[in-house]
Enzyme design. Structure first.
Site, PDB file in Angstrom:
ATOM      1  CE  LYS A 214      -4.140   2.411   1.837  1.00 47.06           C
ATOM      2  NZ  LYS A 214      -4.088   2.391   3.961  1.00 47.06           N
ATOM      3  CG  HIS A 233      -4.417   0.800  12.509  1.00 50.68           C
ATOM      4  ND1 HIS A 233      -4.324   2.645  12.109  1.00 50.68           N
ATOM      5  CD2 HIS A 233      -3.406   0.081  11.595  1.00 50.68           C
ATOM      6  CE1 HIS A 233      -3.434   2.265  11.770  1.00 50.68           C
ATOM      7  NE2 HIS A 233      -2.150   0.461  11.403  1.00 50.68           N
ATOM      8  CG  ASP A 235       0.059  -2.674  10.665  1.00 51.37           C
ATOM      9  OD1 ASP A 235      -1.385  -1.517  10.526  1.00 51.37           O
ATOM     10  OD2 ASP A 235       0.826  -2.645  10.528  1.00 51.37           O
ATOM     11  CG  HIS A 289       0.952   1.881  13.853  1.00 51.44           C
ATOM     12  ND1 HIS A 289       0.297   0.748  14.792  1.00 51.44           N
ATOM     13  CD2 HIS A 289       0.325   1.863  12.527  1.00 51.44           C
ATOM     14  CE1 HIS A 289       0.037  -0.055  13.395  1.00 51.44           C
ATOM     15  NE2 HIS A 289       0.128   0.565  12.251  1.00 51.44           N
TER      16      HIS A 289
END
Length: 353
Positions: A214, A233, A235, A289
């Site tokens: 991404k 969020h 990962d 993070h």
């Protein structure tokens, strides 16, 4: 097509607006502690650890063990680290970044040829976040998302044709990064007292572990104190490898405070994702993070998420790491179920997990 172009953050940012539309204003609880990211980066205090991988496969057992120990400590205490001497040539990384920057410098109409269509399930390609949460919250970024490894699972038809070396450099970076992932997973396995290949096998091995790239493009923002490039969020991946254009923006929630990651030259930043946290029964951490934006410089990052297959594997703490004293912290779920569980919890609680 015109409505789609209008929804790009880049076109919004270049339109000359002085204040951001309300749907880009972050949730109040996250805005209380957003400062100027360039000032934040200069702050003293706890810092994301830097791990030198030069000796990760040294023939000298003592030297190798010492390297593994630093990696283990960072994975347990932080779950995020800057990797240096990682073995991927800097020239290749520079070419990868140049290719991504060149693609994003194309006119929006040109990039729209690669537009994804999230609602129909076509998630690969050029996109921006759709409002998928109760607040209708949007993030101050556009992106390009596609699967880069294994090579037989790629869809090269949606990869950028400009610049002309995009496919070549991205493919080579993915191959090299896949090798680095094997080394890291091996060292993390050994540090848990497991066989070296164990974690890699548990996340799908060479055939099934998917590497998804991404490229995140964060335009200049007129009100950076109100917006988020990416909301808080963790990962879901096993590991995430991140490059950036040396503009700060990544913040980590460490010991109750948001810490801004410094820009370390010639490094790759690596996150432990939820998948490894689950398999290790919480011994390795997946850290919360978020990404900040600023009003001076465009930030671009290249994140590669190493993800297990959605349905084929049941993720749960490895039996060797579960005891009466340390019971399983996570129930068995497929990767797809884990993602759904996180989305469900987020809509229920209204806060990131």
């Amino acid at each position: 097509m015109a409505t789609r172009v209008a929804s790009r953050v880049e076109s919004l940012a270049s339109s000359g607006i002085q204040s951001i539309p309300k749907e880009y204003v972050g949730p109040q609880e996250e805005l209380t502690n957003i400062g100027d990211v360039f000032e934040e980066e200069k702050k003293e205090g706890p810092q994301v650890p830097t791990i030198d991988l030069k000796e990760i496969d040294s023939p000298d057992e003592v030297v190798r063990a010492k390297c593994h120990e630093t990696l283990k400590k960072a994975a347990q205490e932080w779950g995020v680290m800057h990797l240096v001497n990682h073995g991927i040539p800097q020239d290749l990384i520079d070419r990868l970044k140049k290719a991504g920057e060149t693609f994003f410098s194309l006119p929006i109409e040109e990039k729209e040829k690669y537009a994804n269509d999230q609602e129909s399930g076509k998630i690969q390609g050029y996109g921006s976040k759709l409002a998928n949460n109760a607040s209708g919250q949007l993030e101050w970024e556009d992106y390009f998302f596609h699967l880069v490894f294994p090579e037989d699972k790629r869809d090269l038809s949606i990869w950028p044709k400009k610049p002309c070396d995009y496919t070549e450099v991205t493919s080579e970076y993915a191959r090299q990064l896949r090798g680095l992932a094997t080394k890291i997973l091996g060292a993390l396995s050994l540090c848990l007292g497991l066989e070296e290949g164990r974690l890699e096998k548990e996340v799908g091995g060479m055939e099934e572990l998917l590497l998804q790239l991404k490229i995140n493009y964060y335009p200049i923002c007129p009100q950076p104190e109100l917006a988020l490039g990416v909301e808080a969020h963790t990962d879901v991946s096993s590991l995430t490898f991140l490059l950036h254009n040396m503009v700060p923006g990544l913040q980590l929630y460490y010991e109750g405070k948001w810490i801004t990651a410094k820009c370390v030259p010639d490094s790759i930043l690596m996150h432990i994702g939820d998948t490894i946290e689950i398999l290790s029964n919480g011994k390795y951490k997946s850290i919360l993070h978020r990404g900040l934006v600023n009003k001076e410089k465009v930030r671009i990052s290249w994140a590669v998420f190493c993800e297990p297959p959605k349905e084929k594997i049941i993720l749960k703490p490895l039996p060797e790491l579960v005891t009466d004293a340390e019971p399983a912290l996570f129930p068995p779920r497929t990767f797809a179920q884990h993602i759904q569980h996180k989305l469900f919890r987020k809509t229920q609680e209204g806060v990131p997990n």
